[in-house]
Design a protein around this motif. Structure first.
Motif, PDB file in Angstrom:
ATOM      1  N   ASN A 120       0.865  -1.186   0.000  1.00  0.00           N
ATOM      2  CA  ASN A 120       0.000   0.000   0.000  1.00  0.00           C
ATOM      3  C   ASN A 120       0.902   1.237   0.000  1.00  0.00           C
ATOM      4  OD1 ASN A 120      -1.981   1.905   0.269  1.00  0.00           O
ATOM      5  ND2 ASN A 120      -2.973   0.964   2.036  1.00  0.00           N
ATOM      6  N   ALA A 177      -0.335   4.590   1.716  1.00  0.00           N
ATOM      7  CA  ALA A 177      -0.525   4.624   3.166  1.00  0.00           C
ATOM      8  C   ALA A 177       0.750   4.329   3.943  1.00  0.00           C
ATOM      9  CB  ALA A 177      -1.612   3.627   3.576  1.00  0.00           C
ATOM     10  N   ASP A 178       1.737   3.737   3.308  1.00  0.00           N
ATOM     11  CA  ASP A 178       2.980   3.378   3.980  1.00  0.00           C
ATOM     12  C   ASP A 178       3.865   4.621   4.153  1.00  0.00           C
ATOM     13  OD1 ASP A 178       5.306   2.310   4.941  1.00  0.00           O
ATOM     14  OD2 ASP A 178       5.424   0.696   3.467  1.00  0.00           O
ATOM     15  N   PRO A 179       4.197   5.033   5.382  1.00  0.00           N
ATOM     16  CA  PRO A 179       5.038   6.221   5.588  1.00  0.00           C
ATOM     17  C   PRO A 179       6.400   6.114   4.912  1.00  0.00           C
ATOM     18  CG  PRO A 179       4.004   5.539   7.654  1.00  0.00           C
ATOM     19  CD  PRO A 179       3.744   4.446   6.654  1.00  0.00           C
ATOM     20  N   ASN A 211      -2.323  11.643   4.442  1.00  0.00           N
ATOM     21  CA  ASN A 211      -3.488  10.965   5.011  1.00  0.00           C
ATOM     22  C   ASN A 211      -3.142  10.563   6.450  1.00  0.00           C
ATOM     23  OD1 ASN A 211      -2.274   8.175   4.954  1.00  0.00           O
ATOM     24  ND2 ASN A 211      -2.342   8.526   2.744  1.00  0.00           N
ATOM     25  N   PRO A 212      -4.126  10.116   7.234  1.00  0.00           N
ATOM     26  CA  PRO A 212      -3.856   9.800   8.646  1.00  0.00           C
ATOM     27  C   PRO A 212      -2.767   8.758   8.857  1.00  0.00           C
ATOM     28  CG  PRO A 212      -6.220   9.935   8.256  1.00  0.00           C
ATOM     29  CD  PRO A 212      -5.571  10.016   6.916  1.00  0.00           C
ATOM     30  N   LEU A 213      -2.525   7.891   7.872  1.00  0.00           N
ATOM     31  CA  LEU A 213      -1.545   6.824   8.053  1.00  0.00           C
ATOM     32  C   LEU A 213      -0.105   7.276   7.801  1.00  0.00           C
ATOM     33  CD1 LEU A 213      -3.498   3.859   6.384  1.00  0.00           C
ATOM     34  CD2 LEU A 213      -3.219   4.344   8.826  1.00  0.00           C
ATOM     35  N   ASN A 214       0.086   8.320   6.988  1.00  0.00           N
ATOM     36  CA  ASN A 214       1.447   8.784   6.711  1.00  0.00           C
ATOM     37  C   ASN A 214       1.715  10.180   7.284  1.00  0.00           C
ATOM     38  OD1 ASN A 214       0.234  10.649   4.961  1.00  0.00           O
ATOM     39  ND2 ASN A 214       0.667   9.432   3.140  1.00  0.00           N
ATOM     40  N   ARG A 215       0.820  10.671   8.125  1.00  0.00           N
ATOM     41  CA  ARG A 215       0.940  12.035   8.660  1.00  0.00           C
ATOM     42  C   ARG A 215       2.228  12.239   9.455  1.00  0.00           C
ATOM     43  NH1 ARG A 215      -2.645  16.157   9.346  1.00  0.00           N
ATOM     44  NH2 ARG A 215      -4.330  14.827   8.586  1.00  0.00           N
ATOM     45  N   THR A 216       2.743  11.200  10.074  1.00  0.00           N
ATOM     46  CA  THR A 216       3.942  11.343  10.907  1.00  0.00           C
ATOM     47  C   THR A 216       5.146  11.824  10.100  1.00  0.00           C
ATOM     48  OG1 THR A 216       4.402   8.983  10.584  1.00  0.00           O
ATOM     49  CG2 THR A 216       3.218   9.627  12.594  1.00  0.00           C
TER      50      THR A 216
END
Length: 299
Positions: A150, A153-155, A240-245
């Protein structure tokens, strides 16, 4: 004898729209940065809002967000500089070596097109290619390696996607200034090099690249000024929320704090910090460039 103003009057008339643009949209808004030193309240206005000095800057530097934002921004900026800055130079050198004029113009036109696409379209194409639900790249990777990644979504894949998007969109357009610099190279230099037995690579290394060195340095200096300016549109649309960091940078932070939360003074302080760092980087790079080569630099 006519003065330069009378002789070139129509050139100055053509200059008016550009000057007005920078005055209205670039210089006049600078007066608003004073709210970075005030506790700005819209109902009171800039003049009557309380003066707080550097409190917003101290609050930002002491916040846990500062280190994370600085790290994310620098990572994306320096990766873009490392991979994105040489891309138009390499592409321009390759185009300069093409001798078939029709093919050369066709390739040039093709690589210019992505520049005129908005980031919304570029990100939309990225989602079509890398979507976990039927994306071409995802399906290809699964068929070859047997894993379904993905990417969106993967940071770990966020920064490579950002860099690839930037190169695809901007490399072609960036070749214009380098091709213009290469057009001033005398063909006699290439002919003399060929007579001396120099191959294509040696001609590029000893003639083409030295001839555009000053242009490369100037463009590098200008790019250094925007190190902390990663671009809001691209990052915001890809986040997106999954890669926000790893995706949250100064530009998106200013939007979230200033627009969605209404902290106008605090967000202005963050933006002013970015601008000051950009000016320092420009002057520092220019100073180093002049120490290395007196003919290089902006000032």
């Amino acid at each position: 004898m006519k003065t330069i103003w009378v002789r070139d009057k129509w050139l100055y008339v053509l200059l008016i729209p550009g000057v007005l643009y920078f005055l209205i949209f670039r210089y006049l808004p600078m007066g608003g940065v004073v709210i970075a030193f005030k506790n700005y309240v819209p109902f009171l206005g800039i003049k009557d809002s309380a003066w707080v000095g550097f409190d917003h800057f101290v609050q930002f530097f002491n916040s846990p967000d500062f280190g994370r934002l600085l790290g994310n921004t620098l990572w994306i900026s320096f990766l873009s500089l490392a991979f994105g800055f040489p891309a138009p130079i390499i592409l321009a050198v390759l185009l300069n070596e093409v001798r078939h004029s029709i093919y050369k113009k066709l390739v040039q036109t093709s690589v210019y097109i992505p520049h005129f696409l908005s980031w919304t379209i570029v990100v939309g194409l990225t989602h079509l290619l890398f979507s976990v639900d039927g994306g071409v790249i995802v399906e290809l990777v699964q068929n070859i390696f047997g894993v379904r990644i993905n990417f969106l979504a993967d940071p770990n894949w966020f920064r490579p996607l950002i860099i690839l998007q930037g190169i695809w969109k901007g490399a072609g357009w960036g070749t214009i200034i380098f091709l213009a610099a290469m057009s001033n190279i005398s063909s006699e230099q290439y002919e003399a090099a060929i007579m001396d037995g120099a191959g294509r690579f040696r001609r590029i290394w000893h003639i083409t690249l030295p001839a555009i060195r000053s242009t490369v340095v100037i463009m590098l200096i200008l790019n250094m000024g925007s190190v902390l300016n990663t671009g809001f549109d691209q990052i915001f649309l890809m986040m997106n929320p999954l890669n926000r960091t790893v995706a949250d940078v100064f530009d998106t932070y200013v939007y979230n704090v200033g627009i969605t939360r209404g902290s106008y003074s605090y967000s202005t302080a963050v933006g002013l910090f970015k601008s000051v760092v950009g000016i320092i980087l420009i002057l520092t790079t220019d100073f180093i460039a002049k120490r290395v080569d007196e003919d290089s630099g902006l000032f």
